[in-house]
Design a protein around this motif. Structure first.
Motif, PDB file in Angstrom:
ATOM      1  N   ILE A   9       0.858  -1.187   0.000  1.00 14.15           N
ATOM      2  CA  ILE A   9       0.000   0.000   0.000  1.00 14.15           C
ATOM      3  C   ILE A   9       0.888   1.229   0.000  1.00 14.15           C
ATOM      4  O   ILE A   9       1.591   1.491   0.973  1.00 14.15           O
ATOM      5  CB  ILE A   9      -0.925   0.031   1.246  1.00 14.15           C
ATOM      6  CG1 ILE A   9      -1.678  -1.290   1.407  1.00 14.15           C
ATOM      7  CG2 ILE A   9      -1.872   1.219   1.155  1.00 14.15           C
ATOM      8  CD1 ILE A   9      -2.656  -1.596   0.304  1.00 14.15           C
ATOM      9  N   GLY A  10       0.844   1.970  -1.090  1.00  9.54           N
ATOM     10  CA  GLY A  10       1.610   3.204  -1.193  1.00  9.54           C
ATOM     11  C   GLY A  10       2.769   3.061  -2.155  1.00  9.54           C
ATOM     12  O   GLY A  10       3.671   2.246  -1.956  1.00  9.54           O
ATOM     13  N   GLY A  12       5.075   5.329  -2.993  1.00  8.20           N
ATOM     14  CA  GLY A  12       6.176   6.280  -2.841  1.00  8.20           C
ATOM     15  C   GLY A  12       7.490   5.545  -3.074  1.00  8.20           C
ATOM     16  O   GLY A  12       7.503   4.392  -3.517  1.00  8.20           O
ATOM     17  N   PRO A  13       8.596   6.193  -2.786  1.00 13.49           N
ATOM     18  CA  PRO A  13       9.890   5.537  -2.993  1.00 13.49           C
ATOM     19  C   PRO A  13      10.005   4.202  -2.261  1.00 13.49           C
ATOM     20  O   PRO A  13      10.473   3.209  -2.845  1.00 13.49           O
ATOM     21  CB  PRO A  13      10.884   6.560  -2.443  1.00 13.49           C
ATOM     22  CG  PRO A  13      10.191   7.878  -2.606  1.00 13.49           C
ATOM     23  CD  PRO A  13       8.746   7.599  -2.389  1.00 13.49           C
ATOM     24  N   ALA A  14       9.576   4.143  -1.017  1.00 13.84           N
ATOM     25  CA  ALA A  14       9.721   2.902  -0.241  1.00 13.84           C
ATOM     26  C   ALA A  14       8.859   1.784  -0.824  1.00 13.84           C
ATOM     27  O   ALA A  14       9.352   0.671  -1.061  1.00 13.84           O
ATOM     28  CB  ALA A  14       9.367   3.157   1.219  1.00 13.84           C
ATOM     29  N   ILE A  32      -0.520  -0.715  -4.710  1.00 23.11           N
ATOM     30  CA  ILE A  32      -1.681   0.180  -4.794  1.00 23.11           C
ATOM     31  C   ILE A  32      -1.262   1.584  -4.359  1.00 23.11           C
ATOM     32  O   ILE A  32      -0.646   1.752  -3.313  1.00 23.11           O
ATOM     33  CB  ILE A  32      -2.831  -0.332  -3.894  1.00 23.11           C
ATOM     34  CG1 ILE A  32      -3.401  -1.623  -4.476  1.00 23.11           C
ATOM     35  CG2 ILE A  32      -3.920   0.718  -3.754  1.00 23.11           C
ATOM     36  CD1 ILE A  32      -4.534  -2.216  -3.670  1.00 23.11           C
ATOM     37  N   GLU A  33      -1.585   2.561  -5.199  1.00 18.59           N
ATOM     38  CA  GLU A  33      -1.288   3.964  -4.889  1.00 18.59           C
ATOM     39  C   GLU A  33      -2.560   4.776  -5.087  1.00 18.59           C
ATOM     40  O   GLU A  33      -3.206   4.678  -6.124  1.00 18.59           O
ATOM     41  CB  GLU A  33      -0.149   4.472  -5.791  1.00 18.59           C
ATOM     42  CG  GLU A  33       0.091   5.966  -5.729  1.00 18.59           C
ATOM     43  CD  GLU A  33       0.339   6.480  -4.313  1.00 18.59           C
ATOM     44  OE1 GLU A  33       1.215   5.942  -3.620  1.00 18.59           O
ATOM     45  OE2 GLU A  33      -0.366   7.425  -3.899  1.00 18.59           O
ATOM     46  N   ARG A  34      -2.900   5.586  -4.094  1.00 18.66           N
ATOM     47  CA  ARG A  34      -4.160   6.337  -4.181  1.00 18.66           C
ATOM     48  C   ARG A  34      -4.013   7.649  -4.920  1.00 18.66           C
ATOM     49  O   ARG A  34      -4.989   8.209  -5.405  1.00 18.66           O
ATOM     50  CB  ARG A  34      -4.721   6.586  -2.777  1.00 18.66           C
ATOM     51  CG  ARG A  34      -3.848   7.509  -1.938  1.00 18.66           C
ATOM     52  CD  ARG A  34      -4.418   7.709  -0.555  1.00 18.66           C
ATOM     53  NE  ARG A  34      -3.447   8.428   0.279  1.00 18.66           N
ATOM     54  CZ  ARG A  34      -3.576   8.593   1.577  1.00 18.66           C
ATOM     55  NH1 ARG A  34      -4.636   8.102   2.196  1.00 18.66           N
ATOM     56  NH2 ARG A  34      -2.662   9.246   2.249  1.00 18.66           N
ATOM     57  N   TYR A  38       1.301  11.972  -7.972  1.00 19.37           N
ATOM     58  CA  TYR A  38       2.637  11.979  -7.377  1.00 19.37           C
ATOM     59  C   TYR A  38       3.572  11.297  -8.368  1.00 19.37           C
ATOM     60  O   TYR A  38       3.686  10.078  -8.406  1.00 19.37           O
ATOM     61  CB  TYR A  38       2.600  11.237  -6.048  1.00 19.37           C
ATOM     62  CG  TYR A  38       3.873  11.268  -5.235  1.00 19.37           C
ATOM     63  CD1 TYR A  38       4.695  12.391  -5.224  1.00 19.37           C
ATOM     64  CD2 TYR A  38       4.252  10.173  -4.453  1.00 19.37           C
ATOM     65  CE1 TYR A  38       5.856  12.414  -4.472  1.00 19.37           C
ATOM     66  CE2 TYR A  38       5.398  10.192  -3.699  1.00 19.37           C
ATOM     67  CZ  TYR A  38       6.195  11.309  -3.709  1.00 19.37           C
ATOM     68  OH  TYR A  38       7.346  11.323  -2.946  1.00 19.37           O
ATOM     69  N   LYS A  40       6.949  11.484  -9.006  1.00 18.82           N
ATOM     70  CA  LYS A  40       8.386  11.168  -8.855  1.00 18.82           C
ATOM     71  C   LYS A  40       8.716   9.682  -8.914  1.00 18.82           C
ATOM     72  O   LYS A  40       9.608   9.285  -9.640  1.00 18.82           O
ATOM     73  CB  LYS A  40       8.929  11.773  -7.560  1.00 18.82           C
ATOM     74  CG  LYS A  40       9.301  13.239  -7.728  1.00 18.82           C
ATOM     75  CD  LYS A  40      10.127  13.717  -6.545  1.00 18.82           C
ATOM     76  CE  LYS A  40      10.511  15.162  -6.733  1.00 18.82           C
ATOM     77  NZ  LYS A  40      11.342  15.646  -5.627  1.00 18.82           N
TER      78      LYS A  40
HETATM   79  C1  LIG Z   1       7.804  19.155  -0.023  1.00 20.73           C
HETATM   80  C2  LIG Z   1       8.764  17.977  -0.020  1.00 20.73           C
HETATM   81  C3  LIG Z   1       9.853  17.983  -0.876  1.00 20.73           C
HETATM   82  C4  LIG Z   1      10.771  16.918  -0.890  1.00 20.73           C
HETATM   83  N1  LIG Z   1      11.824  16.966  -1.746  1.00 20.73           N
HETATM   84  C5  LIG Z   1      12.696  15.938  -1.779  1.00 20.73           C
HETATM   85  C6  LIG Z   1      13.783  15.948  -2.706  1.00 20.73           C
HETATM   86  O1  LIG Z   1      13.968  16.878  -3.504  1.00 20.73           O
HETATM   87  N2  LIG Z   1      14.647  14.893  -2.688  1.00 20.73           N
HETATM   88  C7  LIG Z   1      14.480  13.838  -1.825  1.00 20.73           C
HETATM   89  O2  LIG Z   1      15.288  12.896  -1.871  1.00 20.73           O
HETATM   90  N3  LIG Z   1      13.454  13.830  -0.946  1.00 20.73           N
HETATM   91  C8  LIG Z   1      12.567  14.831  -0.888  1.00 20.73           C
HETATM   92  N4  LIG Z   1      11.532  14.819   0.020  1.00 20.73           N
HETATM   93  C9  LIG Z   1      11.411  13.678   0.938  1.00 20.73           C
HETATM   94  C10 LIG Z   1      10.786  12.507   0.206  1.00 20.73           C
HETATM   95  O3  LIG Z   1       9.598  12.932  -0.448  1.00 20.73           O
HETATM   96  C11 LIG Z   1      10.467  11.432   1.242  1.00 20.73           C
HETATM   97  O4  LIG Z   1      11.621  11.077   1.965  1.00 20.73           O
HETATM   98  C12 LIG Z   1       9.936  10.177   0.543  1.00 20.73           C
HETATM   99  O5  LIG Z   1       8.825  10.507  -0.278  1.00 20.73           O
HETATM  100  C13 LIG Z   1       9.510   9.124   1.575  1.00 20.73           C
HETATM  101  O6  LIG Z   1       9.110   7.986   0.814  1.00 20.73           O
HETATM  102  P1  LIG Z   1       8.092   6.941   1.387  1.00 20.73           P
HETATM  103  O7  LIG Z   1       7.886   5.919   0.296  1.00 20.73           O
HETATM  104  O8  LIG Z   1       8.531   6.461   2.720  1.00 20.73           O
HETATM  105  O9  LIG Z   1       6.721   7.740   1.686  1.00 20.73           O
HETATM  106  P2  LIG Z   1       5.812   8.560   0.690  1.00 20.73           P
HETATM  107  O10 LIG Z   1       6.597   9.192  -0.425  1.00 20.73           O
HETATM  108  O11 LIG Z   1       4.988   9.441   1.570  1.00 20.73           O
HETATM  109  O12 LIG Z   1       4.892   7.462   0.008  1.00 20.73           O
HETATM  110  C14 LIG Z   1       3.754   6.937   0.620  1.00 20.73           C
HETATM  111  C15 LIG Z   1       2.725   6.728  -0.477  1.00 20.73           C
HETATM  112  O13 LIG Z   1       1.642   5.981   0.053  1.00 20.73           O
HETATM  113  C16 LIG Z   1       0.458   6.470  -0.496  1.00 20.73           C
HETATM  114  N5  LIG Z   1      -0.612   6.068   0.398  1.00 20.73           N
HETATM  115  C17 LIG Z   1      -0.747   6.382   1.710  1.00 20.73           C
HETATM  116  N6  LIG Z   1      -1.835   5.812   2.214  1.00 20.73           N
HETATM  117  C18 LIG Z   1      -2.404   5.108   1.197  1.00 20.73           C
HETATM  118  C19 LIG Z   1      -3.575   4.300   1.115  1.00 20.73           C
HETATM  119  N7  LIG Z   1      -4.380   4.095   2.177  1.00 20.73           N
HETATM  120  N8  LIG Z   1      -3.869   3.711  -0.059  1.00 20.73           N
HETATM  121  C20 LIG Z   1      -3.070   3.917  -1.139  1.00 20.73           C
HETATM  122  N9  LIG Z   1      -1.944   4.661  -1.128  1.00 20.73           N
HETATM  123  C21 LIG Z   1      -1.627   5.257   0.046  1.00 20.73           C
HETATM  124  C22 LIG Z   1       0.662   7.949  -0.607  1.00 20.73           C
HETATM  125  O14 LIG Z   1      -0.185   8.518  -1.594  1.00 20.73           O
HETATM  126  C23 LIG Z   1       2.138   8.027  -1.012  1.00 20.73           C
HETATM  127  O15 LIG Z   1       2.317   8.075  -2.420  1.00 20.73           O
HETATM  128  C24 LIG Z   1      10.596  15.847   0.025  1.00 20.73           C
HETATM  129  C25 LIG Z   1       9.485  15.849   0.896  1.00 20.73           C
HETATM  130  C26 LIG Z   1       8.577  16.883   0.878  1.00 20.73           C
HETATM  131  C27 LIG Z   1       7.387  16.866   1.815  1.00 20.73           C
END
Ligand SMILES: Cc1cc2nc3c(=O)[nH]c(=O)nc-3n(C[C@H](O)[C@H](O)[C@H](O)COP(=O)(O)OP(=O)(O)OC[C@H]3O[C@@H](n4cnc5c(N)ncnc54)[C@H](O)[C@@H]3O)c2cc1C
Length: 41
Positions: A9-10, A12-14, A32-34, A38, A40
């Motif tokens: 679920i999600g 993002g990068p992780a 799954i991504e909601r 987004y 990137k």
């Molecule tokens: C304004 C801003 C600018 C940034 N700029 C940079 C940068 O230039 N370079 C860099 O390296 N890092 C940057 N970062 C940090 C980077 O975005 C985060 O470290 C990274 O996105 C974390 O990845 P993640 O996969 O843990 O979480 P997230 O990127 O938050 O991914 C989680 C995903 O889960 C999805 N999701 C959540 N709940 C649900 C659900 N119930 N059902 C379906 N989907 C769901 C969300 O839509 C999201 O896409 C920035 C952060 C912000 C806030």
């Protein structure tokens, strides 16, 4: 109905990296991504 071994679920990068890694190792995975605005990952 969707059947899978892993549901990530999600997209993002992780989540994207985890799903890609699992799929590359032939483990049934659905990602799954909601929020598709987004761009990137
Ligand atoms: C304004 C801003 C600018 C940034 N700029 C940079 C940068 O230039 N370079 C860099 O390296 N890092 C940057 N970062 C940090 C980077 O975005 C985060 O470290 C990274 O996105 C974390 O990845 P993640 O996969 O843990 O979480 P997230 O990127 O938050 O991914 C989680 C995903 O889960 C999805 N999701 C959540 N709940 C649900 C659900 N119930 N059902 C379906 N989907 C769901 C969300 O839509 C999201 O896409 C920035 C952060 C912000 C806030």
């Amino acid at each position: 109905m969707l059947i899978t071994n892993v549901l990530v679920i999600g997209g993002g990068p992780a989540g994207s990296i985890a799903a890609r890694f699992l799929a590359a190792h032939n483990i049934d995975t659905i990602l799954i991504e909601r929020d598709l605005s987004y761009i990137k990952p």
